[in-house]
Design a protein around this motif. Structure first.
Motif, PDB file in Angstrom:
ATOM      1  N   SER A  93       0.884  -1.240   0.037  1.00 42.37           N
ATOM      2  CA  SER A  93       0.251   0.177  -0.043  1.00 42.37           C
ATOM      3  C   SER A  93       0.813   1.217  -0.052  1.00 42.37           C
ATOM      4  O   SER A  93       1.945   1.127   0.342  1.00 42.37           O
ATOM      5  CB  SER A  93      -0.868   0.027   1.111  1.00 42.37           C
ATOM      6  OG  SER A  93      -0.123   0.373   2.342  1.00 42.37           O
ATOM      7  N   PHE A  94       0.369   2.467  -0.423  1.00 43.18           N
ATOM      8  CA  PHE A  94       1.235   3.607  -0.670  1.00 43.18           C
ATOM      9  C   PHE A  94       1.618   3.877   0.741  1.00 43.18           C
ATOM     10  O   PHE A  94       2.930   4.357   0.882  1.00 43.18           O
ATOM     11  CB  PHE A  94       0.205   4.715  -0.964  1.00 43.18           C
ATOM     12  CG  PHE A  94       0.884   5.870  -1.396  1.00 43.18           C
ATOM     13  CD1 PHE A  94       2.085   5.893  -2.085  1.00 43.18           C
ATOM     14  CD2 PHE A  94       0.510   7.288  -1.131  1.00 43.18           C
ATOM     15  CE1 PHE A  94       2.807   6.952  -2.299  1.00 43.18           C
ATOM     16  CE2 PHE A  94       1.121   8.366  -1.515  1.00 43.18           C
ATOM     17  CZ  PHE A  94       2.284   8.312  -2.161  1.00 43.18           C
ATOM     18  N   VAL A 121       5.720   4.344   1.804  1.00 45.10           N
ATOM     19  CA  VAL A 121       6.322   5.415   2.340  1.00 45.10           C
ATOM     20  C   VAL A 121       7.032   5.235   3.559  1.00 45.10           C
ATOM     21  O   VAL A 121       8.262   5.818   3.973  1.00 45.10           O
ATOM     22  CB  VAL A 121       5.504   6.849   2.544  1.00 45.10           C
ATOM     23  CG1 VAL A 121       6.054   7.706   3.258  1.00 45.10           C
ATOM     24  CG2 VAL A 121       4.945   7.118   1.319  1.00 45.10           C
ATOM     25  N   VAL A 122       6.510   4.488   4.435  1.00 41.83           N
ATOM     26  CA  VAL A 122       6.954   3.926   5.708  1.00 41.83           C
ATOM     27  C   VAL A 122       8.173   3.289   5.683  1.00 41.83           C
ATOM     28  O   VAL A 122       9.185   3.403   6.368  1.00 41.83           O
ATOM     29  CB  VAL A 122       5.944   3.095   6.458  1.00 41.83           C
ATOM     30  CG1 VAL A 122       6.565   2.367   7.832  1.00 41.83           C
ATOM     31  CG2 VAL A 122       4.638   4.029   7.073  1.00 41.83           C
ATOM     32  N   ALA A 123       8.328   2.660   4.454  1.00 40.33           N
ATOM     33  CA  ALA A 123       9.689   1.690   4.248  1.00 40.33           C
ATOM     34  C   ALA A 123      10.749   2.525   4.096  1.00 40.33           C
ATOM     35  O   ALA A 123      11.901   1.923   4.064  1.00 40.33           O
ATOM     36  CB  ALA A 123       9.233   0.530   3.527  1.00 40.33           C
ATOM     37  N   THR A 124      10.531   3.644   3.533  1.00 39.83           N
ATOM     38  CA  THR A 124      11.724   4.617   3.148  1.00 39.83           C
ATOM     39  C   THR A 124      12.420   4.961   4.493  1.00 39.83           C
ATOM     40  O   THR A 124      11.859   5.451   5.396  1.00 39.83           O
ATOM     41  CB  THR A 124      11.322   5.591   2.248  1.00 39.83           C
ATOM     42  OG1 THR A 124      10.446   6.413   2.858  1.00 39.83           O
ATOM     43  CG2 THR A 124      10.601   5.053   0.696  1.00 39.83           C
ATOM     44  N   MET A 151      -3.269  12.632   2.920  1.00 37.33           N
ATOM     45  CA  MET A 151      -3.677  12.045   1.680  1.00 37.33           C
ATOM     46  C   MET A 151      -2.682  10.736   1.382  1.00 37.33           C
ATOM     47  O   MET A 151      -3.299   9.472   0.742  1.00 37.33           O
ATOM     48  CB  MET A 151      -3.186  12.619   0.388  1.00 37.33           C
ATOM     49  CG  MET A 151      -4.106  14.176   0.426  1.00 37.33           C
ATOM     50  SD  MET A 151      -3.387  15.491  -0.602  1.00 37.33           S
ATOM     51  CE  MET A 151      -3.674  14.766  -2.285  1.00 37.33           C
ATOM     52  N   ILE A 152      -1.605  10.526   1.925  1.00 37.50           N
ATOM     53  CA  ILE A 152      -0.615   9.427   1.776  1.00 37.50           C
ATOM     54  C   ILE A 152      -1.291   8.376   2.391  1.00 37.50           C
ATOM     55  O   ILE A 152      -1.427   6.976   2.437  1.00 37.50           O
ATOM     56  CB  ILE A 152       0.929   9.568   2.531  1.00 37.50           C
ATOM     57  CG1 ILE A 152       1.632  10.815   1.734  1.00 37.50           C
ATOM     58  CG2 ILE A 152       1.447   8.249   2.645  1.00 37.50           C
ATOM     59  CD1 ILE A 152       2.845  11.135   2.367  1.00 37.50           C
ATOM     60  N   ARG A 153      -1.893   8.620   3.976  1.00 38.68           N
ATOM     61  CA  ARG A 153      -2.533   7.614   4.724  1.00 38.68           C
ATOM     62  C   ARG A 153      -3.879   7.021   4.102  1.00 38.68           C
ATOM     63  O   ARG A 153      -4.327   5.931   4.254  1.00 38.68           O
ATOM     64  CB  ARG A 153      -2.664   8.236   6.070  1.00 38.68           C
ATOM     65  CG  ARG A 153      -1.288   8.502   6.948  1.00 38.68           C
ATOM     66  CD  ARG A 153      -1.400   8.514   8.337  1.00 38.68           C
ATOM     67  NE  ARG A 153      -2.354   9.611   8.851  1.00 38.68           N
ATOM     68  CZ  ARG A 153      -2.311  10.023   9.991  1.00 38.68           C
ATOM     69  NH1 ARG A 153      -1.555   9.508  10.802  1.00 38.68           N
ATOM     70  NH2 ARG A 153      -3.312  10.927  10.472  1.00 38.68           N
ATOM     71  N   ALA A 154      -4.422   8.051   3.249  1.00 39.37           N
ATOM     72  CA  ALA A 154      -5.890   7.629   2.651  1.00 39.37           C
ATOM     73  C   ALA A 154      -5.255   6.812   1.270  1.00 39.37           C
ATOM     74  O   ALA A 154      -6.337   6.822   0.751  1.00 39.37           O
ATOM     75  CB  ALA A 154      -6.332   8.766   2.437  1.00 39.37           C
ATOM     76  N   GLY A 155      -4.091   6.503   1.019  1.00 42.07           N
ATOM     77  CA  GLY A 155      -3.776   5.943  -0.121  1.00 42.07           C
ATOM     78  C   GLY A 155      -3.752   6.689  -1.665  1.00 42.07           C
ATOM     79  O   GLY A 155      -3.976   5.987  -2.379  1.00 42.07           O
ATOM     80  N   ARG A 168      -2.201   7.668  -3.814  1.00 44.41           N
ATOM     81  CA  ARG A 168      -1.005   7.735  -4.560  1.00 44.41           C
ATOM     82  C   ARG A 168      -0.961   8.635  -5.911  1.00 44.41           C
ATOM     83  O   ARG A 168      -0.052   9.590  -5.816  1.00 44.41           O
ATOM     84  CB  ARG A 168      -0.585   6.246  -4.987  1.00 44.41           C
ATOM     85  CG  ARG A 168       0.796   5.972  -5.689  1.00 44.41           C
ATOM     86  CD  ARG A 168       0.641   4.869  -6.614  1.00 44.41           C
ATOM     87  NE  ARG A 168       0.502   3.773  -5.721  1.00 44.41           N
ATOM     88  CZ  ARG A 168       1.560   3.171  -5.113  1.00 44.41           C
ATOM     89  NH1 ARG A 168       2.761   3.520  -5.366  1.00 44.41           N
ATOM     90  NH2 ARG A 168       1.379   2.195  -4.285  1.00 44.41           N
ATOM     91  N   ASN A 169      -1.741   8.491  -6.727  1.00 48.64           N
ATOM     92  CA  ASN A 169      -1.553   9.295  -7.950  1.00 48.64           C
ATOM     93  C   ASN A 169      -1.745  10.738  -7.785  1.00 48.64           C
ATOM     94  O   ASN A 169      -0.855  11.757  -8.134  1.00 48.64           O
ATOM     95  CB  ASN A 169      -2.598   8.828  -8.883  1.00 48.64           C
ATOM     96  CG  ASN A 169      -2.361   7.614  -9.365  1.00 48.64           C
ATOM     97  OD1 ASN A 169      -1.284   7.052  -9.291  1.00 48.64           O
ATOM     98  ND2 ASN A 169      -3.237   7.034 -10.119  1.00 48.64           N
TER      99      ASN A 169
END
Ligand code: SF4
Ligand code: SF4
Lengths: 299, 181
Positions: B3-4, B8-11, B46-50, B52-53
Motif C-alpha cells: 500500500s502507498f 512511504v513507511v519503508a523509506t 493523503m498518503i494515509r488515505a492511499g 498515490r496518484n
C-alpha cells in the motif's frame, strides 16, 4: 595544533570561493590543521537525495569511508554538505541493511565504512573547540562595534543535530561579539533563503531573500554574515535581482562568517577572498579600518 | 503490491508517518505552504488515505526548500522534510511528470553534473537546465552569471576530480546489488 579531515564541498571552490579561501586563511591562526580529504567528491547533496535517496547516501558513504581511514573528525564549512553527510551517517547507522548494501558496493573500490566518523560543521568546531574567548585573545583589529546581522540559515541549526538551538540560535551572535562587533537583533536569522530553488522558482526565492535583507536593514545592520554558501550566493549575487524586481535599493554586503573572523584576526582582504564578494564590502571595511586608524592617530 | 502508506513507511525517514495527529504545525511553519497544491499536513493525510496518484503528481514536494522547520517543530517526531524527499524520489522513479514546476529538471541537471564530473560544475549544470527547460530564460540570468564569473566564482571548465572513476564504478555496482534483490 589539532588535525581535522577537511571536506571543502563543491561550492567552496566555485560559487562560494570566498568561503574556501577565508576558511583556509583563518585555520592556522586558530590552531586548526585542515587536511583536505583526498579524492573527495560531491557530498551526496539535497538535489541528489531528492531524486534517488539511497544513491545519495551511497555517494556520501564513499566520502565518509575515506574520512574514516584518516581517523580524524570530518569538518566541512558548507552547511548543506554538513546536513547531507551527518544525515547519511545517521541513516547508515540506523539501517544495518542499507549499511550492508552500501558496503557491498564500496568493496568494489576497496573501501569499507564502519560508521565511526564524527561529522562536524566548521562553525561548531570554531565555537566549541577554538572558543570565542580564545578568538577574542587573537583579535588584531577589533570590528569596533560594526553592526552585523548574523544569518544562520536553515542547515547549520536544523535538523536538530545538537549544536545550537534550531529556533533561537546564538553561536554566531556570540562569535560576532567576540570580534568586537555588535550582533544586531535579527528575528529572521534562521529563516530560509530559498536555497537552490533560486534557479527553478526564482520569483519565490527572491521574495524570501527580500525579507531577509529588509529585516537586516531595519535592525541597523552594516552587513550580514552567514556560514552557508547557498545563503551567501542568494543574498549577495541575487541582491541586484531583488532590487530590480521589488524596485528596492539594497546595498548590503554579505560576508561569510570566516571572512569576518579573518578581518578581525588582521588577515588581508585578498587572502579572505573579499574581492569575490559581489556587493562590495569596501564601506564596512573603511569603517573598521578608519575607526581603528582614528584611534591610533589620536593616541 | 505494497500500500502507498507502507511504501512511504519503508523509506528512510518515513517511519513515523502513522503517528501524525493532523495538528497542522508543519503547514503553519512552512514558508512555501501557499505555493503547494497540498501543504505538508494535507499531504500526510493523503498518503494515509492511499491517494498515490494525486500525491505523486502534485507539485507539493518539489516546492519544499528542505528548511527543516516542520521537522524540528512536529510534536510527533515526524519528518515532513524527509517525506518530501521520499515523495520526490518515488515520483521520479515511477515516471510522474509534474506541471508548473521546473525543480525536477533542475535537480536532474544537478545530478548529471555530479555523475559526469564527480563534483557539481555550476556552469555545465545551468546550461543543461536551461536547454531542457527554457533557453530564453537563460538570457535573464546572464547578468548574475557574469557577475559571478567576473568575481572568479563561475569556473568555465570543471576541475578534474580523481575520485570520479571510482564514483561511477560504485554507483553502477550499487544499482546491480539493489536490482538483484
Ligand atoms: S506537525 Fe507533525 S503531527 Fe502535526 S500535522 Fe504535521 S506531521 Fe502531523
Ligand atoms: S522543510 Fe519543506 S515542507 Fe518543511 S517547512 Fe521547510 S519547505 Fe515546508
Amino acid at each position: 595544533m589539532k588535525n581535522y579531515s577537511y571536506f571543502p564541498g563543491c561550492s567552496s571552490e566555485a560559487t562560494a570561493k570566498g568561503l574556501g579561501l577565508s576558511v583556509q586563511a583563518i585555520a592556522k591562526t586558530l590552531d586548526m590543521e585542515l587536511i583536505e580529504l583526498e579524492n573527495w567528491t560531491c557530498c551526496g547533496s539535497t538535489p541528489y537525495g531528492s531524486l534517488s535517496e539511497r544513491e545519495a547516501i551511497l555517494v556520501a558513504a564513499r566520502n565518509l569511508a575515506l574520512a574514516e581511514k584518516t581517523g580524524l573528525d570530518m569538518v566541512t564549512p558548507c552547511s548543506s554538505c554538513f546536513v547531507t553527510l551527518y544525515g547519511a551517517n545517521l541513516r547508515l547507522k540506523q539501517h544495518p541493511q542499507l549499511m550492508g548494501e552500501v558496503n557491498e558496493a564500496l568493496a568494489i573500490i576497496n573501501l569499507e565504512y564502519h560508521g565511526e566518523v564524527r561529522v562536524r560543521h566548521l562553525i561548531e568546531v570554531v565555537f566549541n573547540e577554538v572558543t570565542p574567548e580564545v578568538i577574542t585573545s587573537k583579535v588584531k583589529r577589533s570590528l569596533n562595534g560594526l553592526k552585523v546581522a548574523p544569518y544562520y540559515g536553515c542547515q547549520m541549526v536544523r535538523p536538530d543535530y545538537g549544536f545550537d538551538d534550531p529556533e533561537f540560535p546564538q553561536s554566531l551572535d556570540i562569535l560576532v561579539n567576540s570580534l568586537g562587533g555588535e550582533a544586531v537583533p535579527y528575528p529572521l536569522k534562521n529563516r530560509c533563503c530559498g536555497g537552490s530553488l533560486i534557479i527553478s522558482e526564482e520569483g519565490l526565492a527572491l521574495g524570501l531573500i527580500r525579507k531577509l535583507l529588509e529585516n537586516a536593514v531595519e535592525n541597523g545592520a552594516q552587513c550580514i554574515i552567514t556560514p552557508c554558501p547557498l545563503c551567501q550566493t542568494n543574498l549577495d549575487a541575487y541582491q541586484s535581482r531583488v532590487n530590480s524586481k521589488f524596485k528596492a535599493h539594497y546595498n548590503l554586503p554579505v560576508l561569510f562568517t570566516s571572512q569576518l573572523i579573518g578581518i578581525a584576526l588582521g588577515i588581508d582582504p585578498i587572502s579572505l577572498g573579499l574581492n569575490t564578494n559581489i556587493v562590495s564590502p569596501s564601506k564596512m571595511l573603511d569603517y573598521i579600518y578608519k575607526v581603528k586608524q582614528g584611534v591610533e592617530s589620536g593616541a | 503490491m505494497k500500500s502507498f502508506v507502507d511504501e512511504v513507511v519503508a523509506t528512510p525517514g518515513g517511519e513515523n508517518i502513522r503517528a501524525c495527529i493532523q495538528c497542522g504545525v508543519c503547514t503553519g511553519s512552512c514558508p512555501v505552504a501557499n505555493e503547494m497544491e497540498y501543504p505538508p499536513r494535507e499531504i500526510i493525510a493523503m498518503i494515509r488515505a492511499g491517494m498515490r496518484n494525486e500525491v505523486l503528481s502534485s507539485n507539493s514536494m518539489w516546492y519544499c526548500l528542505s528548511c527543516y522547520m516542520c521537522t524540528v517543530r512536529c510534536p510527533r517526531g515526524i519528518k515532513p522534510t524527509e517525506i518530501a524527499h521520499t515523495l520526490e524520489c518515488l515520483a521520479n522513479q515511477q515516471g510522474f511528470r509534474v506541471k508548473g514546476t521546473r525543480t525536477p529538471a533542475m535537480y536532474r541537471s544537478f545530478v548529471s553534473s555530479i555523475k559526469g564530473n564527480g563534483r557539481v560544475h555550476e556552469l555545465g549544470m545551468m546550461f543543461r537546465y536551461y536547454m531542457t527547460t527554457n533557453p530564453l530564460a537563460a538570457l535573464k540570468m546572464l547578468p548574475v552569471g557574469l557577475k559571478l564569473f567576473l568575481r572568479h566564482r563561475m569556473p568555465l571548465i570543471p576541475k578534474r576530480v580523481k575520485g570520479k572513476e571510482d564514483l561511477s564504478k560504485l554507483i553502477q555496482k550499487f544499482a546491480e546489488i539493489r536490482g538483484s534483490e
